[in-house]
Enzyme design. Structure first.
Site, PDB file in Angstrom:
ATOM      1  CG  HIS A 243      -1.969  -1.004   1.224  1.00  0.00           C
ATOM      2  ND1 HIS A 243      -2.491  -1.567   2.373  1.00  0.00           N
ATOM      3  CD2 HIS A 243      -2.624  -1.599   0.193  1.00  0.00           C
ATOM      4  CE1 HIS A 243      -3.413  -2.458   2.044  1.00  0.00           C
ATOM      5  NE2 HIS A 243      -3.512  -2.493   0.741  1.00  0.00           N
ATOM      6  CE1 TYR A 252      -7.037  -5.087   0.776  1.00  0.00           C
ATOM      7  CE2 TYR A 252      -7.366  -2.727   0.918  1.00  0.00           C
ATOM      8  CZ  TYR A 252      -7.343  -3.887   0.172  1.00  0.00           C
ATOM      9  OH  TYR A 252      -7.633  -3.848  -1.162  1.00  0.00           O
TER      10      TYR A 252
END
Length: 317
Positions: A243, A252
């Site tokens: 990310h 997440y």
């Protein structure tokens, strides 16, 4: 074969956009043409707004944001390359993505049950998604040259690379695939045509067939959540998942309820009272232990015995 988007594709490619991103951008523009009957080069700000407004209630916010990004990218390119062409997407309203958790992680018992019943390549897909946290496009495009001993180089969104250390099971699965692969094959999951890789959608289909109520996202979510829960290292989890933003990682990662329970316990008034009592007590205990050591040199033996300390009524009430 050239078409109206050839030059635009070359522009995106020159900007080092990933092949999946390029296909996605062009697909969004073609979908606009099919849906409205308007050629994209003839679109106006009003037609773009109407298209987005008509679908706003249907599309997820993430998809709305993507469509807007595709329009912005294409019309910015046209404004740069076509004389007199205005950027009709310039004033399209931004799309706000609500911050909320994604789906729950895939349960370990379901993942392990599917793993036990799967073929070699299906097991590798499950391991790469649920253990290594790879996206489906990262699995589909994974090249045989990506592995060097126990290190796996993954090319993610925006062509960003991350290097992951393979666990023993995933390493064994990849080695087994390599041993079965014919010379000249480039990918762990080759496609129908020579030199091609499997389509990312096919990876999705494989997982749905093995686990009807799960998908690649919940497997990747499982990897992120389990990794964070057992390490409590959010920055390492961000790097692991690839990310660019820590905020995305926080979405997440499904925090274990025990983690928030520990925070509650730490902030409890009971702890504040215990701390008020124990701090001077710790100092006294340290002094008593030091004194006992000094007296022991002269033959004296002191036993320090801890007894319950009653809580004062004025504090407890």
């Amino acid at each position: 074969m050239k078409d109206k988007f050839t030059s635009y594709r070359q522009y995106l490619f020159a900007g080092q956009k990933a092949p999946g991103t390029i296909a996605q951008r062009v697909g969004d523009l073609e979908r606009f043409q099919r849906s409205t009957g308007i050629q994209i080069e003839d679109a106006t700000q009003a037609s773009l707004l109407e298209y987005m407004a008509d679908h706003y209630a249907i599309w997820a916010p993430q998809y709305c944001k993507r469509i807007r990004s595709s329009f912005r990218s294409y019309f910015q390119w046209r404004a740069m390359t076509v004389p007199g062409q205005a950027d009709v997407s310039r004033d399209l309203p931004s799309v706000k993505i609500p911050k909320k958790r994604h789906r729950r992680p895939a349960p370990d018992e379901l993942v392990l049950d599917a793993f036990d019943k799967a073929t070699l390549r299906e097991r590798a897909i499950l391991a790469l998604a649920a253990t290594m946290g790879l996206r489906r496009i990262e699995i589909a495009t994974l090249q045989l040259t990506a592995r060097s001993d126990q290190e796996l180089t993954v090319v993610g969104k925006g062509q960003r690379e991350r290097v992951l250390i393979l666990d023993d099971i995933t390493l064994h699965l990849l080695r087994s695939i390599e041993a079965e692969t014919a010379p000249g094959v480039r990918y762990y999951f080759p496609g129908r045509w020579a030199g091609s890789h499997i389509h990312p959608q096919t990876i999705y289909v494989y997982v749905k067939r093995m686990m009807p109520h799960e998908c690649l996202h919940t497997l990747r979510h499982r990897a992120g959540t389990t990794g964070y829960t057992r390490t409590l290292d959010i920055r390492a989890t961000q790097e692991f998942l690839g990310h660019s933003s820590l905020a995305t990682t926080e979405i997440y990662v499904e925090l274990d309820r025990r983690s928030t329970a520990a925070i509650t316990q730490a902030t409890s008034f009971a702890n504040a009272r215990d701390a008020a009592i124990s701090e001077p007590l710790d100092q006294l205990l340290s002094q008593a232990t030091h004194l006992a050591g000094k007296l022991a040199q002269h033959g004296w033996n002191i036993d320090i015995i801890k007894s319950a300390i009653p809580v004062r009524e004025d504090v407890a009430g």
